[in-house]
Structures are given as C-alpha cells and as structure tokens.
Design a protein around this motif. Structure first.
Motif: not given
Length: 414
Positions: A9-18, A296-301
């Motif tokens: 999940i950490g790697l996916r967050y690093l690659r994903a567009k925010r 803060t941006d990933k509160q829902a996730d």
C-alpha cells in the motif's frame, strides 16, 4: 512477487497521483532538500579532508615522524642511537640534529628556530634538499658557517643569497663587561620553500658541527630524528628505542608535537558537519509536512482500511514505508551527486575561473592552490546513515497520527 500489505500500500501511495498537487510538490521538495544537504555535506567534508591531508603531508615532509632527545642536556650517545634505530625494520631513516631558538638579524630582526643538521644524513628524515629554490643544501659544510633560510624568513630579514645574517643565541658568554649573548655571523647559502608557513617563515638550517661549536656542546646533540615506513607507529617505535638505549630520554612524535593544530582541524570539520546537517534537517521537516498533509488527504482511505481489518500498527507502517522511501530516494540522489561533484570539483573550479576571469586561490597569496579533495568512504557512509535516520524519524509522527484516525469520524462526511 509477494509483498507485506503495508509495504504494497505504501508503494502504491508513492506512485499514485494525488488529488492535492501541493502534497506532491512538498514531497519533491523534501527529496531535493535531503539530496542537496547530503551532496553539500559530502563535498564539503571531502574538501576539508583534502586540505587536512595536504597540510599534514607538507608538514611531515619537514618534520620527523618521531624524535628521541635528552632531558635538558646534550644527547651524547647519538651514534649508537642512530645505528640502533636503523637496525629496526620499522625505521626508514634516522639522523641527529641540534636545535635552538635564536634571533636572526639582517636588515631587520626576526626570531627563528635554527636547526643544525648533517646534509649527508638529512635526506633520510626530510625532503629539505628537494625544497631548495636557491643554492644547495650541501653548501652547509663544517667551518663555513653558512645558513639556509626559509624563503619567507629571508624576505622578512631583507636578505638574499650571499648576504650575511647575525645569529644571536640565548646562551650567554662571560666577558669583563658581564654576560653577553652569543653572536655569530653566517652567510646565506641557500633558500628553501616548504609550502608551510611555520617552516618558511620561522626556520633556518646550518651545519650541525657549526652549531655545536657555537653552543660549546662538544659532540652532544639535541636528539635523533626518525622517519618510519608507517608513521602511525611513531610513538611505539620511539618508545622502544628509548627503552633499548636505557636512561631518561624524552620521546615525541608528529601527533603530539602538532596536537593542537590537528585537534583544531578536527573540531572545524566536526562543526562544519553539524552546520551542514541542518540542510538535511530542513528536508526532513519538509517530509514531516508532506506526510501530515498526505495523512489528512487519505483520511477516508485510512478509515476504509481500518474497517476492512487493517490494524493501527499496519496503518502506521504504510506511511512509514512511504516516508522512508522518500528519504532513501533523496539520500541516494545526494550520495551520487556528492560523489560526482567531488570527483569533478577541480574541473568545475577551472571552468568558473575561465568564465569569470578570476583566480579563486592565487599562488602568490595561498600556499595551497586548487581544491584538494579526499573522499573518505566512512564519511559518505556516516552522512548517508544520518540522512536516513532523520528521514525515518520524520515519518514517525505523521504515521502515528494516521494510526490514531477514528474510522467513524473519517467516514462521517463521505
């Protein structure tokens, strides 16, 4: 390939567009800040290590690695000491010397240390003969009362090759008018330039027999100077020689004689490392900001992952993985950049000088021209570990804050 869930999940967050582009900008700034700090620290410490090495090498060209001398009286058994020292496999050369503090008088007066040497033996313990810029060292023949001066010392005295200087020693002689200092006229037969101000401005050389005659010490000398194959063994070799000779002898080596200078250089390097580490700390603070904003941006996730069974510890690991990876990227970039910059620093300096038409380190002002560098592996490893540690510590608070996110509160307005 199998990956632990927090890592995936950490790697996916690093690659994903925010959704919030500002978070990505802060993360990029964190990487650049860490990389810049690491590169600057590696380059600066390499330059400081290079200057330390250059100063040490120039000093050791003229200074013996170790010295064995008598306690307040002439060292009379020096032929046996020299022979015994040369029989030691660790010793590259040994030579006697006589040394005294004097006042030299030319057109001006200047205090100096005058060392009496045997020109035929001096090459075994120093490179004085190679540093001659005028005249020859072998001009110091017994009975000629010639003197070889440092180039800076000659300038301060206002003398040149062939001129005379008067040596005034601290040893007094009894006269009907009372005690008067010893005075002797010497002829300047050579000039040397060691590239080290302490020697070029404050040291002169004469024949050892002439100085013994002036001081009335007979065949006694101040001590025996040693040059070793491994200068780090200087203290041990000198102590072994003193024990073999028996009797009270004073032992010193190049580290103790110049301890204050090396301690100051080491302190200067340490302080510079601490100051430049603040650049890495600024990158780590930016990492804290970006991770807090990401949480803060990933509160829902986070809330959804918690409701699906992800433990608070696993949530904490997700954001620690992402923040640590940012630190690793910044550190690796900085290490590569710092090494490349250090290896090409001399070419960069020449380019700057040619473009702007300036000389950064002019030869008529500085003894050391250019930028000597000494890239040490232990410095690079230490800097990389410090940067990684700062990056890791910077992830702890945002990750802890993410782990404490209550799922119900986070999903209330979704």
């Amino acid at each position: 390939m199998f990956k632990p869930l927090p890592v995936a999940i950490g790697l996916r967050y690093l690659r994903a567009k925010r959704r919030n582009g500002f978070i990505s900008f802060i993360s990029l700034a964190s990487i650049l800040g860490i990389a810049l700090g690491v590169a600057a620290l590696i380059t600066t410490l390499a330059v400081m290590s290079g200057f330390q090495r250059e100063i040490r090498d120039r000093m050791l060209q003229m200074v013996a690695h170790a010295t064995v001398s008598g306690y307040g009286e002439p060292f009379s058994d020096w032929p046996a000491a020299t022979a015994l020292a040369k029989s030691d496999a660790r010793v590259a050369g040994a030579a006697p010397y006589v040394e005294t503090e004097t006042l030299l008088r030319g057109s001006r007066n200047q205090p100096a240390i005058v060392r009496g040497v045997l020109p035929s033996e001096e090459a075994q313990v120093s490179v004085l003969a190679e540093k001659m810029v005028a005249g020859r060292l072998d001009s110091l023949k017994p009975g000629t009362f010639n003197i070889v001066l440092g180039r800076e010392l000659a300038m301060w005295l206002g003398v040149e090759l062939g001129d005379s200087v008067v040596m005034m020693t601290s040893e007094a002689r009894a006269t009907p008018m009372g005690a008067l200092p010893q005075l002797k006229r010497f002829t300047v037969s050579g000039l040397f330039e060691a590239g080290y101000n302490e020697f070029d401005r404050g040291m002169a050389f004469v024949n050892m027999r002439d100085l013994q005659r002036l001081q009335r010490t007979g065949d006694g000398v101040t001590g025996v100077r040693l040059r070793l194959h491994d200068m780090d063994l200087a203290g041990d070799v000198a102590r072994d020689l003193a024990r073999s000779l028996g009797g009270p002898y004073r032992v010193s080596d190049w580290t103790t004689e110049n301890a204050n200078m090396f301690r100051a250089l080491k302190m200067e390097k340490a302080i510079m490392a601490v100051l430049l580490s603040l650049i890495i700390a600024m990158g780590a603070f930016n990492l804290v900001s970006s991770q807090v904003m990401l949480v803060t941006d990933k509160q829902a996730d986070i809330a959804i992952m918690r409701t699906l069974g992800l433990t608070p510890r696993a949530v904490m690991q997700v954001f620690m993985v992402q923040g640590t990876l940012i630190g690793v990227i910044g550190t690796l970039s900085g290490v590569i950049g710092g090494i490349v910059l250090t290896l090409n620093l001399e070419y960069i300096l020449r380019g700057i000088e040619s473009v702007f038409g300036i000389v950064v380190l002019p030869e008529d002002v500085y003894y050391i021209t250019g930028l000597p560098t000494d890239l040490q592996a232990e410095d690079v490893v230490t800097i990389a570990l410090v940067a990684l540690t700062m990056a890791f510590l910077a992830t702890l608070y945002p990750a802890w804050r993410a782990a404490r996110t209550p799922p119900a509160e986070a999903l209330r307005y979704e």
